[in-house]
Design a protein around this motif. Structure first.
Motif, PDB file in Angstrom:
ATOM      1  N   CYS A   1      50.324   6.770 -16.017  1.00 49.11           N
ATOM      2  CA  CYS A   1      50.662   7.637 -17.150  1.00 49.11           C
ATOM      3  C   CYS A   1      51.428   8.870 -16.680  1.00 49.11           C
ATOM      4  CB  CYS A   1      49.369   8.041 -17.855  1.00 49.11           C
ATOM      5  SG  CYS A   1      49.589   9.085 -19.293  1.00 49.11           S
ATOM      6  N   ARG A   2      51.030   9.425 -15.542  1.00 47.61           N
ATOM      7  CA  ARG A   2      51.731  10.594 -15.004  1.00 47.61           C
ATOM      8  C   ARG A   2      53.047  10.202 -14.338  1.00 47.61           C
ATOM      9  NH1 ARG A   2      51.762  12.507  -9.845  1.00 47.61           N
ATOM     10  NH2 ARG A   2      50.052  11.113  -9.296  1.00 47.61           N
ATOM     11  N   ALA A   3      53.018   9.096 -13.590  1.00 45.69           N
ATOM     12  CA  ALA A   3      54.201   8.711 -12.819  1.00 45.69           C
ATOM     13  C   ALA A   3      55.389   8.378 -13.707  1.00 45.69           C
ATOM     14  CB  ALA A   3      53.868   7.525 -11.912  1.00 45.69           C
ATOM     15  N   ILE A   4      55.139   7.880 -14.923  1.00 47.00           N
ATOM     16  CA  ILE A   4      56.250   7.503 -15.803  1.00 47.00           C
ATOM     17  C   ILE A   4      57.063   8.720 -16.214  1.00 47.00           C
ATOM     18  CG2 ILE A   4      54.996   7.713 -17.993  1.00 47.00           C
ATOM     19  CD1 ILE A   4      57.392   4.859 -17.065  1.00 47.00           C
ATOM     20  N   THR A   5      56.484   9.927 -16.083  1.00 46.06           N
ATOM     21  CA  THR A   5      57.218  11.151 -16.423  1.00 46.06           C
ATOM     22  C   THR A   5      58.051  11.655 -15.255  1.00 46.06           C
ATOM     23  OG1 THR A   5      55.443  12.661 -15.705  1.00 46.06           O
ATOM     24  CG2 THR A   5      55.337  11.813 -17.967  1.00 46.06           C
ATOM     25  N   GLU A   6      57.942  11.025 -14.075  1.00 46.17           N
ATOM     26  CA  GLU A   6      58.615  11.519 -12.875  1.00 46.17           C
ATOM     27  C   GLU A   6      59.624  10.507 -12.346  1.00 46.17           C
ATOM     28  OE1 GLU A   6      55.329  12.111 -10.292  1.00 46.17           O
ATOM     29  OE2 GLU A   6      54.585  13.888 -11.352  1.00 46.17           O
ATOM     30  N   THR A   7      60.236   9.769 -13.246  1.00 52.89           N
ATOM     31  CA  THR A   7      61.135   8.695 -12.816  1.00 52.89           C
ATOM     32  C   THR A   7      62.422   9.213 -12.181  1.00 52.89           C
ATOM     33  OG1 THR A   7      61.938   8.617 -15.103  1.00 52.89           O
ATOM     34  CG2 THR A   7      60.295   6.984 -14.455  1.00 52.89           C
ATOM     35  N   ASP A   8      62.676  10.534 -12.252  1.00 53.75           N
ATOM     36  CA  ASP A   8      63.847  11.069 -11.573  1.00 53.75           C
ATOM     37  C   ASP A   8      63.620  11.189 -10.074  1.00 53.75           C
ATOM     38  OD1 ASP A   8      61.893  12.936 -12.040  1.00 53.75           O
ATOM     39  OD2 ASP A   8      63.291  14.636 -12.130  1.00 53.75           O
ATOM     40  N   SER A   9      62.379  10.995  -9.647  1.00 50.84           N
ATOM     41  CA  SER A   9      62.048  11.058  -8.221  1.00 50.84           C
ATOM     42  C   SER A   9      62.009   9.644  -7.645  1.00 50.84           C
ATOM     43  CB  SER A   9      60.685  11.735  -8.033  1.00 50.84           C
ATOM     44  OG  SER A   9      60.184  11.501  -6.740  1.00 50.84           O
ATOM     45  N   PRO A  10      62.780   9.380  -6.582  1.00 48.52           N
ATOM     46  CA  PRO A  10      62.766   8.035  -5.976  1.00 48.52           C
ATOM     47  C   PRO A  10      61.371   7.643  -5.493  1.00 48.52           C
ATOM     48  CG  PRO A  10      64.616   9.329  -5.146  1.00 48.52           C
ATOM     49  CD  PRO A  10      63.759  10.266  -5.933  1.00 48.52           C
ATOM     50  N   GLN A  11      60.625   8.608  -4.942  1.00 43.41           N
ATOM     51  CA  GLN A  11      59.282   8.292  -4.459  1.00 43.41           C
ATOM     52  C   GLN A  11      58.370   7.884  -5.616  1.00 43.41           C
ATOM     53  OE1 GLN A  11      60.952  11.068  -3.827  1.00 43.41           O
ATOM     54  NE2 GLN A  11      61.265  11.148  -1.598  1.00 43.41           N
ATOM     55  N   ALA A  12      58.493   8.624  -6.749  1.00 40.07           N
ATOM     56  CA  ALA A  12      57.665   8.289  -7.911  1.00 40.07           C
ATOM     57  C   ALA A  12      58.027   6.920  -8.466  1.00 40.07           C
ATOM     58  CB  ALA A  12      57.822   9.360  -8.985  1.00 40.07           C
ATOM     59  N   ARG A  13      59.334   6.617  -8.507  1.00 35.93           N
ATOM     60  CA  ARG A  13      59.745   5.291  -9.009  1.00 35.93           C
ATOM     61  C   ARG A  13      59.211   4.183  -8.110  1.00 35.93           C
ATOM     62  NH1 ARG A  13      64.781   7.780  -9.912  1.00 35.93           N
ATOM     63  NH2 ARG A  13      65.624   6.811  -8.030  1.00 35.93           N
ATOM     64  N   GLU A  14      59.268   4.417  -6.810  1.00 40.21           N
ATOM     65  CA  GLU A  14      58.776   3.410  -5.875  1.00 40.21           C
ATOM     66  C   GLU A  14      57.273   3.192  -6.047  1.00 40.21           C
ATOM     67  OE1 GLU A  14      58.550   2.693  -1.021  1.00 40.21           O
ATOM     68  OE2 GLU A  14      59.759   4.333  -1.842  1.00 40.21           O
ATOM     69  N   LYS A  15      56.540   4.308  -6.224  1.00 33.98           N
ATOM     70  CA  LYS A  15      55.098   4.194  -6.414  1.00 33.98           C
ATOM     71  C   LYS A  15      54.766   3.494  -7.729  1.00 33.98           C
ATOM     72  CE  LYS A  15      50.922   7.018  -6.060  1.00 33.98           C
ATOM     73  NZ  LYS A  15      50.376   8.349  -5.787  1.00 33.98           N
ATOM     74  N   LEU A  16      55.550   3.797  -8.770  1.00 31.77           N
ATOM     75  CA  LEU A  16      55.326   3.172 -10.070  1.00 31.77           C
ATOM     76  C   LEU A  16      55.590   1.676 -10.003  1.00 31.77           C
ATOM     77  CD1 LEU A  16      54.613   3.782 -13.033  1.00 31.77           C
ATOM     78  CD2 LEU A  16      57.047   4.110 -13.458  1.00 31.77           C
ATOM     79  N   ASN A  17      56.642   1.279  -9.342  1.00 30.24           N
ATOM     80  CA  ASN A  17      56.976  -0.146  -9.235  1.00 30.24           C
ATOM     81  C   ASN A  17      55.950  -0.917  -8.416  1.00 30.24           C
ATOM     82  OD1 ASN A  17      59.308   0.161 -10.761  1.00 30.24           O
ATOM     83  ND2 ASN A  17      60.579   0.615  -8.978  1.00 30.24           N
ATOM     84  N   ALA A  18      55.249  -0.212  -7.523  1.00 36.11           N
ATOM     85  CA  ALA A  18      54.251  -0.884  -6.696  1.00 36.11           C
ATOM     86  C   ALA A  18      52.945  -1.134  -7.446  1.00 36.11           C
ATOM     87  CB  ALA A  18      53.979  -0.047  -5.445  1.00 36.11           C
ATOM     88  N   MET A  19      52.794  -0.530  -8.621  1.00 36.51           N
ATOM     89  CA  MET A  19      51.562  -0.712  -9.390  1.00 36.51           C
ATOM     90  C   MET A  19      51.539  -2.079 -10.060  1.00 36.51           C
ATOM     91  SD  MET A  19      51.032   3.001 -11.197  1.00 36.51           S
ATOM     92  CE  MET A  19      50.694   4.455 -10.210  1.00 36.51           C
ATOM     93  N   PRO A  20      50.344  -2.643 -10.284  1.00 41.47           N
ATOM     94  CA  PRO A  20      50.253  -3.932 -10.995  1.00 41.47           C
ATOM     95  C   PRO A  20      50.854  -3.814 -12.396  1.00 41.47           C
ATOM     96  CG  PRO A  20      48.158  -3.348  -9.974  1.00 41.47           C
ATOM     97  CD  PRO A  20      49.032  -2.143  -9.846  1.00 41.47           C
ATOM     98  N   PRO A  21      51.490  -4.866 -12.873  1.00 42.50           N
ATOM     99  CA  PRO A  21      52.148  -4.805 -14.191  1.00 42.50           C
ATOM    100  C   PRO A  21      51.205  -4.412 -15.330  1.00 42.50           C
ATOM    101  CG  PRO A  21      52.791  -6.789 -13.005  1.00 42.50           C
ATOM    102  CD  PRO A  21      51.696  -6.158 -12.214  1.00 42.50           C
ATOM    103  N   GLU A  22      49.926  -4.809 -15.247  1.00 43.45           N
ATOM    104  CA  GLU A  22      49.031  -4.545 -16.374  1.00 43.45           C
ATOM    105  C   GLU A  22      48.689  -3.069 -16.549  1.00 43.45           C
ATOM    106  OE1 GLU A  22      46.455  -6.025 -12.902  1.00 43.45           O
ATOM    107  OE2 GLU A  22      48.334  -6.569 -13.887  1.00 43.45           O
TER     108      GLU A  22
END
Length: 687
Positions: free
Chosen positions: A367-388
């Motif tokens: 929920c928090r990471a989706i607000t930080e998609t301008d950060s490459p590290q945050a996007r990488e961490k978000l993509n590593a999360m399970p889809p559900e």
């Protein structure tokens, strides 16, 4: 005011609760309740005007239809109360009373009235009474645990009406009109069964249907379970169910609801039975597919299917919500909890709680990471999360956070109260704070954040975690200071300083010193304020933090200026100007020059103030700060008028007006994090 539904356990009661097409029987009770509204009270009979709202009590066992009756009564008389209808639930699903302060805060929020974060219970109830004074409102208080809860929330408005729902009498509330419920009449009970089974199965064997009603003793919740079981088995005879329930009456538990529940549960598949038992662990009794999935250890889709099946059987209720949500009927919660405690080992229950908290942490991270998609590290961490556990966009994440707010706060409270899952509790609270700040901002979420920081402090003190204790105390002190509780804030800041020193945390120590100085300044003790700012300054200089040191020079100068020591104020503002110039912060340099010019004006050095103002305008222009430029132009105009040059003053005022006209007010709706907010430190690096 519209019909407001407030449930402090997170379930928003539908505005259609108790609507005519969902309500059966209770004709006599409704008639008596409506007559009680019109009947003269004790105050009226004695010749005095009633000092507060009339109170009607609907008493009955959980599952007796008491809430449905209250909802129908509210529906029938709501048009008499033009200032609206408010509803609140006063007990948790397990029967724990909801604190009166929390209920008062929720009701004030529904009324769109201010409810300061951290305010005491008495302050909140007084604010609620003031908000409801002289209003014709109808207040429905569901599941009241005692008279104290109801009495504290009563409006001081004789034209208002309070409908309270409770298991027993509310001794201590004056002039209460009680209405005690038993079972439904046979006709209404048969009609309730027919809604599940269809009228044919009732009319072809009316004696068996009446026998089933007799076995259930007309208890609405028991009839709902029986009807759900029959609806799921179209070929089952009503007579067979009645015989089975009679045979199951072995004298160990004479409650018809318990007998029907055991029968219905006994026919469920194993995974559904286990999930049903574990749902008693759900915070605030609010369940979504993720909660059920983590408790039972199955997939989200499988959990959703089982939950829908349980709804069809009457074992759960679907909550009106944009997201799939369910709640456990209060009458079934003790049965589910007893089943969990008897059928599951303590270690398995603890593991289920841990899985649920871990899933909640992951959802909050996403929920928090989706607000930080301008950060490459945050996007990488978000993509590593399970889809559900991923959210498709920030709006979906914000909606989830809003809808699940009560359950998330209840999760934090339960995790802290458990005492055995403190590591998970700390991670949960850390992520909850970050998600709320990211989506709502510190000001909008202040009340909830205050409660969470209080829980963090409880865990930190229990575990001897000095760094987290300092962070929680600083955050609580900040809110106390913002809401005018300055002495309470000062006490918290001093405790935070001691905790920061124990933890050898220079950030918390420096922040606490500065906050102590700010509290003394607010209290008007400018000597102590300057002293504490000086201590914080020494810490910053020792660590080579030049930008923070320049800012602290400004705070020291402000304290001296308030005390009328303009010489000390000027000296420290010059130090602040020099510090910002060396650090290259153009905007801060311009603001410091502006404040220096102000103090020079106070000191009567108008020529110096004029020169400093001109210099500040130039630096504000370089910083691109049009608002500061306009403010400085106005100050220049004021100074020129004092120096006897009104023509030049008019020119500067005109320039300021042009700047303000060209710079339209900017609306920034994105939440901003308080720069001074102290993060909750987590034991896990991945958080």
């Amino acid at each position: 005011m519209t019909d407001q539904a407030v449930d402090t356990n997170g379930v928003r009661l539908s505005a259609h609760d108790g609507a005519r097409d969902h309500f059966l029987g209770r004709t006599r009770e409704l008639k008596e309740l409506r007559a009680d509204i019109e009947r003269a009270g004790l105050d009226t009979l004695s010749g005095r005007k009633a000092p507060r709202a009339r109170v009607l009590l609907i008493a009955g066992r959980p599952g007796s239809g008491r809430t449905a009756l209250a909802g129908e009564l509210v529906r029938q008389v709501a048009d008499r109360y033009p200032d609206g209808v408010l509803r609140a639930r006063l007990s948790e699903p397990d029967g724990t009373p909801v604190p009166v302060g929390r209920t008062a805060r929720e009701l004030l929020t529904a009324l769109e009235r201010p409810a300061p974060a951290g305010a005491a219970e008495d302050e909140l109830t007084e604010a609620l009474r003031a908000a409801l004074a002289d209003r014709r409102v109808l207040l429905l208080l569901d599941d009241a645990a005692g008279a104290e809860q109801v009495d504290a929330l009563l409006p001081q408005a004789p034209d208002a009406l309070v409908v309270a729902v409770s298991a027993g009498p509310l001794t201590g509330v004056a002039d209460v009109r009680p209405c005690t419920l038993g079972g439904l009449d046979t006709k209404s009970a048969l009609e309730l069964l027919a809604r599940f089974t269809g009228s044919v199965r009732i009319t072809v064997d009316p004696r068996s249907a009446e026998s089933l009603v007799e076995v259930c003793q007309g208890h609405p919740a028991a009839l709902v379970l029986a009807g759900g079981w029959l609806a799921a088995r179209p070929k089952a005879a009503v007579s067979d169910l009645a015989k089975r329930l009679r045979a199951a009456d072995d004298g160990t538990d004479g409650t018809p609801l318990a007998r029907v529940f055991r029968h219905v549960q006994g026919d469920l598949p194993g995974p559904a039975v286990r999930m049903l038992r574990l749902l008693s662990l759900a915070p605030a009794g609010l369940i979504d597919p993720h909660t059920a999935s983590s408790l039972a250890g199955c997939s989200v889709s499988a959990a959703r299917a089982i939950l829908d099946d349980l709804v069809a059987l009457g074992l759960l209720r679907a909550v009106a919500s944009p997201l799939p949500q369910y709640d456990v009927p209060g009458c079934l919660h003790p049965l589910l909890r007893a089943g969990a405690e008897s059928q599951e080992r303590p270690a398995e229950l603890q593991l289920a709680r841990a899985r649920m908290l871990e899933r909640t942490v992951r959802l909050l991270q996403s929920c928090r990471a989706i607000t930080e998609t301008d950060s490459p590290q945050a996007r990488e961490k978000l993509n590593a999360m399970p889809p559900e556990v991923r959210f498709p966009n920030p709006r979906a994440a914000a909606d989830w956070l809003r809808i699940r707010r009560s359950a998330l706060l209840a999760s934090a409270r339960l995790a802290v109260a458990d005492g055995e899952l403190d590591t998970l509790a700390r991670r949960l609270m850390s992520q909850l704070v970050r998600a709320m700040v990211a989506h709502e901002g510190t000001q909008a979420a202040a009340a909830d954040l205050y409660d969470v920081h209080g829980l963090v402090l409880d865990v930190a003190e229990r575990r001897g975690l000095a760094r987290e204790q300092a962070a929680a105390l600083l955050n609580l002190g900040d809110v106390d200071a913002q809401t005018g509780r300055t002495r309470e804030a000062l006490a918290r800041f001093r405790l935070a300083l001691a905790a920061g020193r124990r933890a050898n945390d220079p950030y918390a120590t420096g922040r606490a010193m500065e906050s102590v100085g700010g509290a003394y300044q607010e209290l008007g003790d400018y000597d102590r304020a300057a002293d504490w700012f000086g201590r914080a300054l020494a810490e910053r200089l020792a660590r080579g933090e030049r930008e923070q040191a320049a800012r602290l020079y400004g705070r020291i100068a402000t304290a001296h200026t308030y005390a009328g020591r303009y010489g000390e104020g000027l000296r420290n503002w010059r130090a602040a100007v020099a510090g910002h110039r060396r650090s290259g912060d153009v905007a801060a340099h311009a603001r410091a020059l502006s404040e220096l010019a102000r103090v020079q004006e106070y000191a009567g050095r108008l020529e110096e103030s004029l020169r400093t103002c001109h210099e500040a305008v130039e630096w504000a222009r370089r910083a691109g700060d049009a608002r500061l430029q306009a403010a400085l132009q106005i100050r220049l105009a004021d100074t020129l008028e004092r120096l006897g040059d009104p023509a030049a003053a008019r020119l500067h005022r005109a320039a300021a007006e042009r700047m303000l006209a060209e710079k339209a007010p900017e609306s920034d709706t994105s939440p901003k994090r308080d720069a001074d907010a102290c993060e909750i430190r987590s034991a896990s690096s991945e958080d």
